[in-house]
Design an enzyme around this catalytic site. Structure first.
Site, PDB file in Angstrom:
ATOM      1  N   ASP A  46       0.852  -1.196   0.000  1.00 26.01           N
ATOM      2  CA  ASP A  46       0.000   0.000   0.000  1.00 26.01           C
ATOM      3  C   ASP A  46       0.887   1.245   0.000  1.00 26.01           C
ATOM      4  O   ASP A  46       1.583   1.525   0.968  1.00 26.01           O
ATOM      5  CB  ASP A  46      -0.894   0.008   1.248  1.00 26.01           C
ATOM      6  CG  ASP A  46      -1.865   1.184   1.234  1.00 26.01           C
ATOM      7  OD1 ASP A  46      -2.943   1.047   0.618  1.00 26.01           O
ATOM      8  OD2 ASP A  46      -1.531   2.245   1.807  1.00 26.01           O
ATOM      9  N   TYR A  51       3.335   9.773  -0.688  1.00 24.87           N
ATOM     10  CA  TYR A  51       4.416   9.202   0.131  1.00 24.87           C
ATOM     11  C   TYR A  51       5.775   9.386  -0.548  1.00 24.87           C
ATOM     12  O   TYR A  51       6.807   9.178   0.062  1.00 24.87           O
ATOM     13  CB  TYR A  51       4.199   7.704   0.406  1.00 24.87           C
ATOM     14  CG  TYR A  51       2.915   7.329   1.097  1.00 24.87           C
ATOM     15  CD1 TYR A  51       2.069   8.286   1.665  1.00 24.87           C
ATOM     16  CD2 TYR A  51       2.524   5.988   1.200  1.00 24.87           C
ATOM     17  CE1 TYR A  51       0.885   7.917   2.284  1.00 24.87           C
ATOM     18  CE2 TYR A  51       1.346   5.622   1.829  1.00 24.87           C
ATOM     19  CZ  TYR A  51       0.524   6.590   2.359  1.00 24.87           C
ATOM     20  OH  TYR A  51      -0.645   6.222   2.969  1.00 24.87           O
ATOM     21  N   LYS A  76      -2.527   5.853  -4.389  1.00 29.21           N
ATOM     22  CA  LYS A  76      -3.610   6.806  -4.110  1.00 29.21           C
ATOM     23  C   LYS A  76      -3.305   8.142  -4.758  1.00 29.21           C
ATOM     24  O   LYS A  76      -2.146   8.564  -4.814  1.00 29.21           O
ATOM     25  CB  LYS A  76      -3.762   7.015  -2.592  1.00 29.21           C
ATOM     26  CG  LYS A  76      -3.690   5.737  -1.789  1.00 29.21           C
ATOM     27  CD  LYS A  76      -3.922   5.957  -0.309  1.00 29.21           C
ATOM     28  CE  LYS A  76      -3.535   4.717   0.477  1.00 29.21           C
ATOM     29  NZ  LYS A  76      -2.103   4.640   0.825  1.00 29.21           N
ATOM     30  N   HIS A 109      -7.313   9.676  -2.269  1.00 24.72           N
ATOM     31  CA  HIS A 109      -6.691   9.611  -0.940  1.00 24.72           C
ATOM     32  C   HIS A 109      -7.530  10.310   0.141  1.00 24.72           C
ATOM     33  O   HIS A 109      -7.682   9.805   1.245  1.00 24.72           O
ATOM     34  CB  HIS A 109      -5.295  10.241  -1.029  1.00 24.72           C
ATOM     35  CG  HIS A 109      -4.341   9.772   0.021  1.00 24.72           C
ATOM     36  ND1 HIS A 109      -2.990   9.737  -0.176  1.00 24.72           N
ATOM     37  CD2 HIS A 109      -4.537   9.329   1.290  1.00 24.72           C
ATOM     38  CE1 HIS A 109      -2.392   9.281   0.919  1.00 24.72           C
ATOM     39  NE2 HIS A 109      -3.319   9.029   1.821  1.00 24.72           N
ATOM     40  N   LYS A 231       2.738  -0.981   8.938  1.00 23.91           N
ATOM     41  CA  LYS A 231       4.052  -0.526   8.446  1.00 23.91           C
ATOM     42  C   LYS A 231       5.108  -0.843   9.502  1.00 23.91           C
ATOM     43  O   LYS A 231       4.923  -0.550  10.685  1.00 23.91           O
ATOM     44  CB  LYS A 231       3.996   0.978   8.168  1.00 23.91           C
ATOM     45  CG  LYS A 231       5.352   1.632   7.898  1.00 23.91           C
ATOM     46  CD  LYS A 231       5.973   2.253   9.137  1.00 23.91           C
ATOM     47  CE  LYS A 231       7.385   2.769   8.888  1.00 23.91           C
ATOM     48  NZ  LYS A 231       8.051   3.207  10.129  1.00 23.91           N
ATOM     49  N   SER A 232       6.217  -1.418   9.070  1.00 22.22           N
ATOM     50  CA  SER A 232       7.382  -1.513   9.944  1.00 22.22           C
ATOM     51  C   SER A 232       8.635  -1.652   9.104  1.00 22.22           C
ATOM     52  O   SER A 232       8.623  -2.337   8.084  1.00 22.22           O
ATOM     53  CB  SER A 232       7.274  -2.698  10.904  1.00 22.22           C
ATOM     54  OG  SER A 232       8.464  -2.770  11.666  1.00 22.22           O
ATOM     55  N   VAL A 233       9.701  -1.006   9.565  1.00 19.92           N
ATOM     56  CA  VAL A 233      10.988  -1.189   8.906  1.00 19.92           C
ATOM     57  C   VAL A 233      11.866  -2.160   9.698  1.00 19.92           C
ATOM     58  O   VAL A 233      13.009  -2.377   9.347  1.00 19.92           O
ATOM     59  CB  VAL A 233      11.723   0.166   8.721  1.00 19.92           C
ATOM     60  CG1 VAL A 233      10.978   1.049   7.720  1.00 19.92           C
ATOM     61  CG2 VAL A 233      11.893   0.898  10.053  1.00 19.92           C
ATOM     62  N   ASN A 241       4.094  -9.232  12.525  1.00 21.05           N
ATOM     63  CA  ASN A 241       2.824  -8.745  11.965  1.00 21.05           C
ATOM     64  C   ASN A 241       2.272  -9.678  10.889  1.00 21.05           C
ATOM     65  O   ASN A 241       1.096  -9.581  10.527  1.00 21.05           O
ATOM     66  CB  ASN A 241       2.998  -7.337  11.381  1.00 21.05           C
ATOM     67  CG  ASN A 241       3.381  -6.301  12.432  1.00 21.05           C
ATOM     68  OD1 ASN A 241       3.242  -6.548  13.622  1.00 21.05           O
ATOM     69  ND2 ASN A 241       3.873  -5.157  11.987  1.00 21.05           N
TER      70      ASN A 241
HETATM   71  N1  LIG Z   1      -5.150   6.453   3.545  1.00 18.60           N
HETATM   72  C1  LIG Z   1      -4.566   7.182   4.467  1.00 18.60           C
HETATM   73  O1  LIG Z   1      -4.873   8.375   4.628  1.00 18.60           O
HETATM   74  C2  LIG Z   1      -3.500   6.577   5.313  1.00 18.60           C
HETATM   75  C3  LIG Z   1      -3.024   7.262   6.438  1.00 18.60           C
HETATM   76  C4  LIG Z   1      -2.047   6.632   7.225  1.00 18.60           C
HETATM   77  C5  LIG Z   1      -1.589   5.368   6.888  1.00 18.60           C
HETATM   78  N2  LIG Z   1      -2.061   4.727   5.759  1.00 18.60           N
HETATM   79  C6  LIG Z   1      -1.569   3.390   5.368  1.00 18.60           C
HETATM   80  O2  LIG Z   1      -1.611   2.517   6.484  1.00 18.60           O
HETATM   81  C7  LIG Z   1      -0.306   1.967   6.724  1.00 18.60           C
HETATM   82  C8  LIG Z   1      -0.109   1.670   8.191  1.00 18.60           C
HETATM   83  O3  LIG Z   1      -0.382   2.802   8.980  1.00 18.60           O
HETATM   84  P1  LIG Z   1       0.724   3.604   9.822  1.00 18.60           P
HETATM   85  O4  LIG Z   1       2.054   3.409   9.207  1.00 18.60           O
HETATM   86  O5  LIG Z   1       0.217   4.989   9.972  1.00 18.60           O
HETATM   87  O6  LIG Z   1       0.621   2.991  11.270  1.00 18.60           O
HETATM   88  P2  LIG Z   1       0.734   1.553  11.956  1.00 18.60           P
HETATM   89  O7  LIG Z   1       1.022   0.488  10.977  1.00 18.60           O
HETATM   90  O8  LIG Z   1      -0.447   1.454  12.853  1.00 18.60           O
HETATM   91  O9  LIG Z   1       2.020   1.768  12.907  1.00 18.60           O
HETATM   92  C9  LIG Z   1       3.319   1.920  12.408  1.00 18.60           C
HETATM   93  C10 LIG Z   1       4.245   2.192  13.596  1.00 18.60           C
HETATM   94  O10 LIG Z   1       4.190   1.103  14.525  1.00 18.60           O
HETATM   95  C11 LIG Z   1       5.460   0.483  14.649  1.00 18.60           C
HETATM   96  N3  LIG Z   1       5.206  -0.963  14.633  1.00 18.60           N
HETATM   97  C12 LIG Z   1       4.841  -1.729  13.572  1.00 18.60           C
HETATM   98  N4  LIG Z   1       4.667  -3.013  13.944  1.00 18.60           N
HETATM   99  C13 LIG Z   1       4.937  -3.073  15.272  1.00 18.60           C
HETATM  100  C14 LIG Z   1       4.941  -4.121  16.215  1.00 18.60           C
HETATM  101  N5  LIG Z   1       4.647  -5.375  15.869  1.00 18.60           N
HETATM  102  N6  LIG Z   1       5.262  -3.825  17.506  1.00 18.60           N
HETATM  103  C15 LIG Z   1       5.559  -2.552  17.871  1.00 18.60           C
HETATM  104  N7  LIG Z   1       5.569  -1.510  17.017  1.00 18.60           N
HETATM  105  C16 LIG Z   1       5.268  -1.767  15.718  1.00 18.60           C
HETATM  106  C17 LIG Z   1       6.302   0.949  13.468  1.00 18.60           C
HETATM  107  O11 LIG Z   1       7.664   1.082  13.855  1.00 18.60           O
HETATM  108  P3  LIG Z   1       8.960   0.640  12.969  1.00 18.60           P
HETATM  109  O12 LIG Z   1       8.684   0.920  11.521  1.00 18.60           O
HETATM  110  O13 LIG Z   1      10.032   1.512  13.533  1.00 18.60           O
HETATM  111  O14 LIG Z   1       9.184  -0.814  13.249  1.00 18.60           O
HETATM  112  C18 LIG Z   1       5.685   2.324  13.189  1.00 18.60           C
HETATM  113  O15 LIG Z   1       6.255   3.297  14.074  1.00 18.60           O
HETATM  114  C19 LIG Z   1       0.620   3.048   6.157  1.00 18.60           C
HETATM  115  O16 LIG Z   1       1.935   2.593   5.938  1.00 18.60           O
HETATM  116  C20 LIG Z   1      -0.115   3.422   4.880  1.00 18.60           C
HETATM  117  O17 LIG Z   1       0.101   2.444   3.892  1.00 18.60           O
HETATM  118  C21 LIG Z   1      -3.008   5.320   4.975  1.00 18.60           C
END
Ligand SMILES: NC(=O)c1ccc[n+]([C@@H]2O[C@H](COP(=O)([O-])OP(=O)(O)OC[C@H]3O[C@@H](n4cnc5c(N)ncnc54)[C@H](OP(=O)(O)O)[C@@H]3O)[C@@H](O)[C@H]2O)c1
Length: 279
Positions: A46, A51, A76, A109, A231-233, A241
């Site tokens: 995604d 981005y 998007k 988006h 998302k995670s790096v 996950n």
């Molecule tokens: N449509 C929209 O408007 C919109 C908005 C926001 C996001 N998105 C999409 O949704 C995806 C995911 O959302 P998001 O990136 O905002 O948030 P998320 O996936 O809820 O959280 C990501 C954060 O959590 C950490 N993390 C990931 N897995 C973990 C685990 N198992 N344990 C502990 N910490 C963990 C990551 O750290 P590290 O990377 O440092 O490991 C990062 O800081 C985005 O990448 C994007 O594709 C869409």
């Protein structure tokens, strides 16, 4: 390797229920992050024009050697490109950056209802869909009034609505509307960007299942029928996950998690979000 289930979108396209999100991954790190996700087993990416890392996704697709049809790719539309001609033009630039002839899913988006007419933008997406270069089209951050307008004024129903959803923002109304009309909910920030990880109820359920809080939260999404792309790096988290399909939450667990809702956002509110990033 665990097997990721697929959901069928309202036009028959199959989508892997678990994917990998690349929001906030710097462009220069995206290729490696996506290759790592492919290596773990993810086959759904995604991204978004805003981005600025579609190039990295495209490079990873090329270098992975995976067949294009084995990876589900979503992007998007940029907020600055809502005018119909601009939307088509921006879509074509995405295909170039992603180095592909088509995307699996193309989304508006943000509705940006104060700045543009998203109905006209949606009609441009319908044209793109008609050309076969997006296998499915959908929306993101659409609220009920936005969805109702599309229902009345356009011909193709969005395949998905990608919205912020996690245990502190369960989005019951939008989920019910999605169920009624066959619009799959994609949950962004599925672990609330980490904000839910200290929750005592989630920690208790995680202990009961000998899983992490992130896994229990993502499993709740899966059992509620959402598509998720955490998302995670960090390799260990990317693996964690992905390991969601060899355990199951009880109805009671699900209800306890539903009850955590506080209507609390971690990201912008679509009703007030009207920022246009530089094109
Ligand atoms: N449509 C929209 O408007 C919109 C908005 C926001 C996001 N998105 C999409 O949704 C995806 C995911 O959302 P998001 O990136 O905002 O948030 P998320 O996936 O809820 O959280 C990501 C954060 O959590 C950490 N993390 C990931 N897995 C973990 C685990 N198992 N344990 C502990 N910490 C963990 C990551 O750290 P590290 O990377 O440092 O490991 C990062 O800081 C985005 O990448 C994007 O594709 C869409």
């Amino acid at each position: 390797m665990s097997t990721v289930p697929h959901l069928t979108l309202n036009n028959g396209v199959e989508i892997p229920q678990l994917g990998f999100g690349v929001f906030q991954i710097p462009p220069e790190d995206t290729k490696d992050a996506v290759l790592q996700a492919f290596d773990v087993g993810y086959r759904h990416i995604d991204t978004a024009q805003s981005y600025r890392n579609e190039d990295g996704v495209g490079e990873a697709l090329r270098e992975s050697g995976l067949a294009r049809e084995d990876v589900f790719v979503t992007t998007k539309l940029n907020n600055g490109a809502h005018a119909p001609e601009a939307a088509v033009e921006a879509f074509e630039r995405s295909l170039e950056r992603l180095d592909t002839d088509y995307v699996d899913l193309f989304l508006i988006h943000w509705p940006l209802a104060m700045l543009s007419d998203f109905v006209d933008t949606w009609k441009a997406l319908e044209d793109i869909y008609g050309s076969g270069r997006a296998k499915a089209i959908g929306v993101s951050n659409f609220q009920l009034p936005h969805l109702r307008r599309l229902l009345v004024e356009t011909t193709i129903l969005p395949a998905v609505n990608q919205i912020e959803v996690h245990p502190y923002l369960t989005q019951r109304e939008l989920a019910a509307f999605g169920r009624e009309h066959g619009i799959v909910i994609e949950a962004w920030s599925p672990i609330g960007q980490g904000t839910v990880l200290d929750d005592p109820t989630l920690q208790r359920i995680a202990r009961d299942h000998d899983r992490s809080v992130a896994q229990v939260t993502l499993r709740w999404h899966v059992q509620r029928g959402h598509v998720v792309f955490p998302k995670s790096v960090t390799r260990s988290r990317v693996e964690e996950n992905f390991a969601l399909f060899d355990f199951e939450l009880s109805d009671e667990d699900l209800a306890d998690i539903d009850a955590l809702n506080r209507d609390e956002r971690t990201g912008p509110d679509p009703d007030t979000f009207d920022r246009v990033p530089p094109a």
